[in-house]
Design an enzyme around this catalytic site. Structure first.
Site, PDB file in Angstrom:
ATOM      1  N   CYS A  72      -6.367  -5.361   1.719  1.00 44.24           N
ATOM      2  CA  CYS A  72      -6.257  -6.800   1.435  1.00 44.24           C
ATOM      3  C   CYS A  72      -7.238  -7.612   2.298  1.00 44.24           C
ATOM      4  O   CYS A  72      -8.430  -7.556   2.033  1.00 44.24           O
ATOM      5  CB  CYS A  72      -4.805  -7.242   1.590  1.00 44.24           C
ATOM      6  SG  CYS A  72      -4.469  -8.759   0.703  1.00 44.24           S
ATOM      7  N   HIS A 115      -1.311  -3.502  -0.476  1.00 42.03           N
ATOM      8  CA  HIS A 115      -0.756  -2.995   0.786  1.00 42.03           C
ATOM      9  C   HIS A 115       0.102  -1.762   0.525  1.00 42.03           C
ATOM     10  O   HIS A 115       1.281  -1.907   0.213  1.00 42.03           O
ATOM     11  CB  HIS A 115       0.173  -4.055   1.399  1.00 42.03           C
ATOM     12  CG  HIS A 115      -0.475  -5.326   1.804  1.00 42.03           C
ATOM     13  ND1 HIS A 115      -0.887  -5.584   3.083  1.00 42.03           N
ATOM     14  CD2 HIS A 115      -0.765  -6.438   1.085  1.00 42.03           C
ATOM     15  CE1 HIS A 115      -1.410  -6.792   3.150  1.00 42.03           C
ATOM     16  NE2 HIS A 115      -1.348  -7.331   1.953  1.00 42.03           N
ATOM     17  N   GLU A 158       1.055   0.144   2.888  1.00 41.15           N
ATOM     18  CA  GLU A 158       1.845   0.319   4.124  1.00 41.15           C
ATOM     19  C   GLU A 158       3.195  -0.369   4.042  1.00 41.15           C
ATOM     20  O   GLU A 158       4.036  -0.180   4.908  1.00 41.15           O
ATOM     21  CB  GLU A 158       1.048  -0.165   5.344  1.00 41.15           C
ATOM     22  CG  GLU A 158       0.939  -1.668   5.538  1.00 41.15           C
ATOM     23  CD  GLU A 158      -0.060  -2.347   4.602  1.00 41.15           C
ATOM     24  OE1 GLU A 158      -0.623  -1.676   3.714  1.00 41.15           O
ATOM     25  OE2 GLU A 158      -0.259  -3.564   4.760  1.00 41.15           O
TER      26      GLU A 158
HETATM   27  N1  LIG Z   1      -2.288 -10.090   2.225  1.00 42.06           N
HETATM   28  C1  LIG Z   1      -3.467 -10.426   2.631  1.00 42.06           C
HETATM   29  O1  LIG Z   1      -4.106  -9.737   3.435  1.00 42.06           O
HETATM   30  C2  LIG Z   1      -3.997 -11.725   2.117  1.00 42.06           C
HETATM   31  C3  LIG Z   1      -5.457 -11.931   2.316  1.00 42.06           C
HETATM   32  C4  LIG Z   1      -5.780 -13.405   2.382  1.00 42.06           C
HETATM   33  N2  LIG Z   1      -5.664 -14.014   1.105  1.00 42.06           N
HETATM   34  C5  LIG Z   1      -7.166 -13.584   2.995  1.00 42.06           C
HETATM   35  O2  LIG Z   1      -7.989 -14.241   2.487  1.00 42.06           O
HETATM   36  O3  LIG Z   1      -7.407 -13.047   4.006  1.00 42.06           O
END
Ligand SMILES: NC(=O)CC[C@H](N)C(=O)O
Length: 197
Positions: free
Chosen positions: A82, A176, A178
């Protein structure tokens, strides 16, 4: 069995603990990494989810940006989830003006592409190279990959969008794993690391 890899989790910001647990379950030695000296001691690194703009700011503040870029460029295996995927993008869309990434994968990543916090969702993801059925993915304000270069391999898509990419020793997922108790993506990464030891 070969050596047990020591894998750091970048602990500037984000869901560090869950990754430490998932890596330990996948038979790696896992420890948090905040400083350049700690980075120097690990075989590989996980960059967690969180907020990529904050992570980028803290990386500069902690003197970690250049050491991280150098290790990635030198071929250290890295897995970003992410916000971590965003950090590994060579090019970013909808980022903040002053937002830094480490690069590592020849891909264009669109930040927050799957929508806002209240549009978070879970989905079953078919993941090339992982056996035993689809993995469970949790998407939280998740990015997607708009396009990848020739050296990058798409490992998973969701709803027509690329959500997992690998380029050599660098792996990135929009979601994710995890947070699901399914450690197969971590096991896949640990195998990548072990193959290079
Ligand atoms: N769950 C996440 O890691 C979100 C990422 C977040 N939208 C960002 O720009 O970093």
């Amino acid at each position: 069995m070969t050596n047990t890899p020591v894998i750091g989790v970048l602990a500037l910001q984000g869901d560090v603990r869950e990754h430490l647990i998932a890596l330990a379950a996948a038979d790696a030695v896992a420890r948090p990494v905040r400083r350049p000296e700690e980075l120097a001691e690990v075989d590989a690194l996980v960059i967690p989810g969180g907020e990529s703009t904050t992570m980028s700011k803290l990386a500069v503040l902690f003197g970690m940006l250049e050491p991280l870029r150098e290790r990635v460029a030198a071929g250290m295996p890295v897995y970003g989830t992410c916000a971590g995927m965003i950090m590994l993008a060579d090019k970013l869309l909808d980022g903040r003006e002053d937002q830094e990434t480490l690069g590592g994968i020849d891909m264009i990543v669109r930040r927050n592409a799957f929508g806002r916090q209240n549009e978070s969702f879970e989905a079953k993801i078919d993941f090339a190279g992982i056996e035993g059925g689809p993995v469970e993915g949790v998407f939280i304000r998740a990015p997607w990959v708009e396009s990848v270069g020739a050296a990058a391999e798409v490992l998973a898509t969701y709803d027509g969008h690329t959500v997992a990419v690998r380029q050599g020793k660098v792996l990135a997922t929009s979601f994710h794993p995890e947070l699901t108790g399914d450690d197969r993506v971590h096991a896949y990464f640990v195998e990548m690391v072990r193959a290079g030891l």
